[in-house]
Write an enzyme that holds these catalytic residues in place. Structure first.
Site, short mmCIF file in Angstrom:
data_model
loop_
_atom_site.label_atom_id
_atom_site.label_comp_id
_atom_site.label_asym_id
_atom_site.label_seq_id
_atom_site.Cartn_x
_atom_site.Cartn_y
_atom_site.Cartn_z
N ASP A 1 32.47 -7.17 16.24
CA ASP A 1 32.59 -6.17 15.15
C ASP A 1 33.75 -6.43 14.19
O ASP A 1 34.78 -7.25 14.37
CB ASP A 1 32.76 -4.77 15.63
CG ASP A 1 31.52 -4.16 16.04
OD1 ASP A 1 30.29 -4.79 15.74
OD2 ASP A 1 31.53 -3.16 16.92
N ASP B 1 30.27 -0.34 19.32
CA ASP B 1 30.91 1.04 19.69
C ASP B 1 29.89 2.06 19.45
O ASP B 1 29.81 3.02 20.18
CB ASP B 1 32.32 1.31 18.74
CG ASP B 1 32.00 0.77 17.19
OD1 ASP B 1 30.90 0.57 16.83
OD2 ASP B 1 33.07 0.61 16.55
#
Lengths: 1038, 290
Positions: A390, A731
């Site tokens: 990410d 996440d």
């Protein structure tokens, strides 16, 4: 209220069209993304989802909704209604993923790869004992004992591994303990705060900025509400909400708020339409369980190892079975030999060693902020060849920070490091004084009170990301901002507004001599510039001419090109005669000038990379690990960050870069010239798997931008098709399928959702990409060290097996007994083999390519052959010398020992003659036999000391590695010697253990062999270093 | 890990295996070309030759350090073992049973004794000398021919009634069987300080009221004459024969199993080692049926 506040920060210059495209595309794309990932799943899930997506609550009017859910938007549900519904539909919470029952988890530990080997060994032992018992009621219990010990080892190791996992699960559990969420709900016409779990369909809830939306809700009335849907859609931009139905697709329409997303600002009232698992997020979370867990590479390696050991055991066993039968042994005896040989090959201690070694590394990794949930994942990280990371929070600091300033026709660089410690740009200019005033005053963000002792960068701020950045920036440079604001009393203010695209406030100045009001304004640079007629240079106002406008545009383009959000700042001192002190400003009628202002400067912000990340990416690159950025962010920002952290290296270009440089159309560029590529979610969506494969193989530097979390799964699968071991960070709830699918899923400890943490194999406690790299290092080290441990453990197997083989063929009195072997495998050898886990890397392991899943095996042919046929054999010879020495000095010379077995073991022969004509009773012989066991044991032990030393390195000389760097090795060696001393001298009188007090000199008989082993291995390593790639290297390097 | 999950079909595996056995493209057999095989074999041959040589050298050195006449250590041989003839073993130790009236049950026992005593015939003892003293027969030097030491004669006739010469059935036929007790040889072992070691037999679980075991010992008193000691090892005394004591059990009850123990009574002979039932004593079960 403030609407679309953040749109003002748009960095788009030429690419507005682009944004529109993606925006338009987004709806379909996300929907497709979802569908893509649902399609292969079970049908009913798909059906359920379809139903959910066909949800038409957003299309219904409020009246229809009230009817549908039997509620009233003013009075809400009645308590009794709510209680009924709660009983009917269950609490509003995600069902935690089905917990594997503890007993199953425990049993799983008992039957994995290695354990199976030990179980088979144990069962074979019992079978052998059964055969012996049926033949002779008073047969020795050795085999039964051995079986029990093997079973005990498996069970104890299982308990240990289980305990380890339980411990890391406990650490996880502490994360999960969040304060129970509360919801403000209208029931019985009253506003009540109840736990969010008790919400039911039809409840009317109120949400405000900062809340997590407690369920899927249909918004009824909205005041400037914006939500962060990133955990659902990957869209990192805040989304405005309204009560109007704007899109057919429930995911796109503005009048639905989704469970677990965050309301960033504003307030809204909504009606709960779905709760718990029936929410969109709930359904996606349940999908993760549909993605099967993959076998970890180390599990595959261990399986491979078990195959090798099993193969060796069975072939030696069968070979000697045939030999035994042809030597006219009884068939049942031969079967017992066969079983004995197979069991002798089982490395009893290795399972425990590997488990302990892995958990040691896991502990080490936890210290470096990688919490490993599954022990085997420790190594997986080491074999990782692709990391899909990410951007926000992992590569970046996850906070907007002022990166550049432009004033006085100059671009200044601001410090973007984590603590903003040194802002070195020139602050002497008068322009800066004005600019800093605007930054300070034209800002609505405020520090939460009571944080004076907290470092500025860590203080909590009320306000949006950009304003926070500006506030902290000015606080660092100017000191107490709140005080400055107090001195410059604000008399009027126009907040952000998407049509105006600026923010404005009017202040009394702190200069008591200057009675003029100061108007300060910030906003989208081009809009600000439009309103200006002068520009401040070096503190002096100058007319804004074409050249300065040009300079402005160049700077604006440059900063925008860096992927930064650019803001323009201007001010105006209102003439005191027109605007006396008593003047009443009216923001609605705008009774003050908003044009012909004085342009002061530009300021750009970015979510800067974490300072450790560029190094980490470089390390990955040299370690042959491809780092792929997958982000929901805008391509330009993504690319800028990728460039600044090195995911796109300084000298590589994308097709677009080449086109720009050569001034040709993008289509004309030879795609092979570009090493880097930025792919948007929209492009990805149109790609066939083959095209994706091609993309993944052809480009070494890839950034996926504007992707939805669902597309992560597609990317992961693409990488896995290239035979890569893929690590994925995530996440959001939506990341969980990708986390599960990946070879190693890495959840974020701070930002990560519970679902992500549950699906992941590892949790990054600090969300920092650099921690992954240290994890990779540890993982690689453990792979190397496990190799050493296994080589060490396998070596003595031959030394333990040879005596048995010689016993069968030559008929010597048994040189070493089963119990004695167990004391080596589970006694003296355990600590040294664990100590090898502490060995430092021989060379920079981060300069190697990741290991090839199918070629670089944990236990390869060379390792097995070198351990078995070289060192193992030398050990056997050495131990036999000790054995013969003991026998010869006690009266049995080697010549007489041959073929003595039958008489020797016959309890009825009590006058067996030795070489000197002395006659021995059975017990006297037995005692000598045990002395022989002890001697052989000591022989092996002494040579294992040499073995553990040579195993410290595989290529380098021990002296290069440092003989004393790994202190634990010496602890291990000391333990070896102490255990042996205790066994011989302490327990020598316990007959059941078959140890005797050995004369001191016999401890040194094997020492020359130990030295020989060490010299031989040094020579081996020397030739490997001297002639890399040679015949020797290929055959001798393991 | 999609690629690893691909299950190979059996024929594919076979094909791969065949290719492993013989790869026509590279001329590799079992992963190596012929010349590579030769090289690796040569290496291993050399390696093992060297290892064998080192091992042989070690054993040779070991042999050189070892005294041919006396073992370096006699850790286990502190006290001699004792054996019995005839030796028939049951599940737990010596177990002799026979029927007086059925000579088939004892002919084997008698035969064992005859065979055993054949080694004590005058012909086989002719290389030994006659000894008469009742002192230890110490020999510091190698006075005997061929650089050996003298051994004292022990002939079967010294066992008188149990020699098999007077009664070829060794008393088995009459229910008063003879047993021969032999003490194991230990190099340079001196059984006692001055008196000759003596055999003493008794019921193992002697009841107070029961009649004690009556034994006739041959040679008289059941002693091993001291001149048979010390033993200098098979190289120094190639003709040495263990002295024997024969015991004739006179009052063995019929049709019951009795446990008899014969101990050697001497200063340096111990018979209380709990682990070793044959050290300094011999126990046997005896059942005489009628």
């Amino acid at each position: 209220m403030v609407k679309k506040t953040l749109e003002i920060y748009s960095v788009e210059l030429s690419g507005t069209k682009d944004i529109d495209q993606t925006d338009k595309g987004d709806g379909k794309e996300k929907y497709r993304g979802l569908k893509n990932c649902f399609e292969p799943k079970k049908n009913h899930q798909k059906e359920e989802l379809k139903k959910e997506l066909d949800l038409d609550d957003h299309k219904l009017s409020i009246k229809e909704l009230e009817k549908k859910y039997g509620t009233n938007i003013i009075t809400g549900l009645s308590s009794t209604q709510a209680a009924e519904l709660l009983a009917q539909n269950g609490p509003n919470a995600l069902t935690p993923p089905k917990e594997t029952p503890e007993i199953i988890k425990f049993l799983k530990q008992m039957v994995g790869g290695f354990s199976i080997l030990l179980w088979i060994g144990a069962i074979l032992c019992w079978i052998a004992y059964g055969i012996q018992y049926s033949m002779n009621k008073s047969s020795s219990l050795d085999n039964a004992y051995l079986g029990c010990v093997l079973a005990l080892v498996v069970i104890l190791t299982g308990i240990f591994a289980y305990y380890q996992e339980a411990k890391s699960t406990n650490i996880m559990a502490t994360f999960n303990k969040m304060i129970p969420q509360q919801a403000l709900v209208i029931r019985d016409s009253e506003k009540k705060t109840i736990p969010a779990e008790q919400l039911v369909v039809g409840d009317i809830v109120e949400i405000k900025g900062g809340d997590r939306i407690p369920a899927d809700i249909r918004l009824l009335s909205v005041q400037g509400c914006k939500v962060d849907n990133s955990s659902l859609t990957g869209e990192s931009e805040p989304q405005a909400r309204s009560s109007e139905f704007t899109h057919d697709n429930a995911l796109e329409t503005k009048n639905i708020g989704f469970y677990s997303t965050t309301c960033l600002e504003g307030t809204a009232t909504g009606m709960v339409i779905n709760t718990g698992d029936r929410t969109i997020i709930g359904q996606i979370a349940s999908l993760a369980s549909g993605v099967g867990n993959e076998k970890t590479p180390i599990a595959i390696e261990i399986e491979h190892f078990v195959h090798i050991v099993g193969g060796v055991a069975i072939s030696i066993g069968i070979l000697f079975f045939i030999i035994a039968v042809s030597l006219k042994y009884h068939v049942l005896d031969s079967i017992i030999f066969l079983i004995g040989i197979i069991v002798a090959n089982v490395p009893e201690g290795l399972l425990a060693t590997v488990t302990v070694t892995l958990s040691l590394t896991a502990k080490r990794m936890a210290k470096k902020n990688c919490l490993v949930k599954n022990l085997e994942a420790v190594e997986t990280l080491g074999s990782t060849s692709v990391i899909c990371s990410d951007k926000t929070g992992t590569l970046t600091q996850n906070r907007m920070t002022v990166a550049h300033l432009w004033f006085d026709n100059q671009i200044f660089i601001a410090d973007t490091s984590e603590d903003h410690s040194n802002q070195v740009f020139d602050q002497s200019s008068g322009t800066w004084a004005s600019l800093s005033k605007i930054i300070t005053l034209c800002n609505r963000a405020e520090f939460r009170p009571g944080q004076e002792s907290v470092p500025i960068m860590k203080r909590v701020v009320v306000g949006d990301a950009s304003e926070t950045a500006l506030l902290k920036f000015s606080e660092v440079i100017l000191g107490d901002v709140m005080e400055i604001r107090k001195r410059n009393h604000k008399v009027a203010e126009i907040p952000f507004n998407s049509t105006n695209k600026f923010q404005l406030s009017i202040h009394k100045t702190d200069d008591p001599n200057d009675k003029r009001f100061l108007l300060v304004m910030k906003g989208a640079p081009e809009r600000i510039l439009e309103k200006c007629s002068t520009i401040m240079v070096n503190g002096q106002e100058q007319p804004l001419d074409k050249s300065t406008a040009e300079a402005f545009h160049t700077a604006y383009m440059e900063l925008g090109g860096l992927g930064e959000r650019v803001l323009g700042f201007c001010h105006l001192y209102l003439p005191a005669d027109e605007f006396p002190e008593s003047y009443s400003f009216d923001v609605d009628t705008m009774n003050f000038p908003t044009s012909n202002l004085c342009f002061v400067g530009l300021l750009s912000m970015i979510d800067p990379p974490r300072s450790t990340v560029p190094d980490a990416v470089t390390k990955c690159r040299s370690a042959g690990i491809k780092v792929i950025m997958v982000t929901g962010d805008h391509p330009i920002t993504a690319k800028a960050i990728a460039k600044s952290v090195g995911i796109i290296s300084a000298n590589s270009e994308t097709v677009e870069d080449i086109a720009k440089r050569l001034h040709i159309a993008v289509e004309q560029v030879n795609k092979r010239d570009a090493k880097a590529v930025v792919v948007t979610g929209t492009e990805l969506k149109d790609m066939s798997p083959e095209q994706l494969d091609e993309l993944l193989t052809n480009y070494s530097e890839i950034v996926f931008a504007r992707t939805s979390p669902q597309q992560k799964l597609i990317i992961v699968e693409g990488c896995q098709r290239q035979n890569a071991v893929v690590a994925v960070t995530g996440d959001g709830v939506n990341d969980s399928p990708a986390l599960k699918k990946a070879d190693i899923g890495i959840a974020m400890g701070i930002a990560g959702s519970d679902a992500a943490k549950n699906a992941a194999d590892m949790v990054l406690l600090d969300d920092n990409f650099a921690s992954i790299v240290t994890g990779v290092e540890e993982g690689r080290l453990i792979f190397d060290n496990l190799k050493k441990t296994i080589a060490y453990t396998l070596t003595k197997n031959i030394a333990e097996l040879c005596p048995f083989l010689i016993y069968i063929i030559v008929g010597l009195p048994l040189p070493i007994g089963t119990i004695t072997i167990l004391f080596i495998d589970l006694g003296t050898d355990i600590i040294p083999s664990i100590a090898l886990a502490y060995e430092k890397a021989e060379s920079d392991i981060m300069n190697r390519k990741p290991r090839h899943k199918k070629k670089d095996r944990l236990v390869n042919q060379q390792l097995a052959i070198y351990s078995y046929l070289h060192i193992g054999l030398m050990q056997a010879v050495g131990a036999f010398v000790v054995y013969f020495t003991v026998y010869a000095q006690e009266g049995f010379k080697p010549s007489i020992l041959a073929d003595l077995r039958v008489e020797w073991e016959n309890g009825n022969v009590n006058d067996l003659e030795d070489s000197y004509g002395q006659q021995w009773t059975w017990y006297q012989r037995k005692y000598l036999e045990w002395t022989g066991y002890t001697a052989f044991f000591v022989g092996i032990m002494v040579q294992q000391i040499a073995d553990v030393l040579i195993r410290k390195t595989r290529r380098n000389s021990i002296f290069q590695q440092g003989l004393f760097r790994n202190k634990v090795i010496w602890l291990g060696i000391a333990s070896q010697i102490i255990i042996a001393l205790i066994l011989s001298y302490g327990l020598g009188s316990v007959t059941a253990l078959n140890f005797t007090m050995l004369r001191p000199q016999y401890w040194f008989v094997a020492v020359p062999y130990a030295i020989l082993i060490w010299v031989y291995d040094e020579v081996r390593k020397l030739f490997i270093r001297l002639y890399p790639g040679s015949w020797w290297d290929k055959n001798m390097y393991y | 890990m999609a690629a690893l999950q691909e299950k190979k079909s059996c024929s594919q595996r076979m094909e791969e295996f065949q290719r492993y056995c013989w790869n026509p493209d590279t001329g590799q057999m079992l992963g190596r070309t012929l010349s590579r095989w030769v090289w690796i074999s040569l290496y291993y041959v050399a390696f093992y030759v060297v290892m064998t040589a080192i091992f042989a050298l070690c054993i040779y050195t070991l042999m050189c350090t070892i005294d041919p006449y006396t073992p370096d250590y006699q850790d286990q041989l502190k006290s001699p073992g004792v054996t019995l003839r005839p030796d028939v073993y049951g599940d737990k130790g010596l177990d002799i049973s026979y029927n007086v009236s059925d000579n088939r049950t004892w002919v084997d026992l008698v035969h064992t004794l005859h065979t055993f005593l054949a080694g004590y015939s005058p012909e086989s003892q002719q290389d030994s000398i006659n000894c008469t003293s009742n002192e230890y027969f110490f020999q510091e030097k190698f006075m005997a021919p061929n650089h050996t030491k003298f051994s004292c004669k022990f002939t079967a006739d010294m066992l008188q009634n149990c020699s098999g010469l007077v009664d070829p059935n060794f008393g088995f036929a009459e229910g008063r069987p003879c047993f021969v007790i032999k003490m194991n040889r230990i190099v340079k072992f001196l059984p006692s300080n001055s008196t000759a070691p003596r055999v003493d037999c008794a019921f193992l679980d002697q009841q107070k009221d029961a009649q004690p075991l009556q034994v006739e010992y041959f040679p008289p008193n059941g002693t091993f004459s001291l001149h048979y000691f010390p033993y200098y090892g098979s190289k120094a005394q190639p003709h040495y024969s263990n002295p024997l004591v024969a015991v004739k059990l006179l009052n063995v009850p019929r049709n019951t199993e009795v446990l008899i123990v014969c101990k050697i009574l001497a200063d340096h002979v111990t018979f209380d080692n709990p682990h070793d039932p044959y050290e300094g004593k011999v126990e046997f079960k005896l059942k005489i049926q009628q």
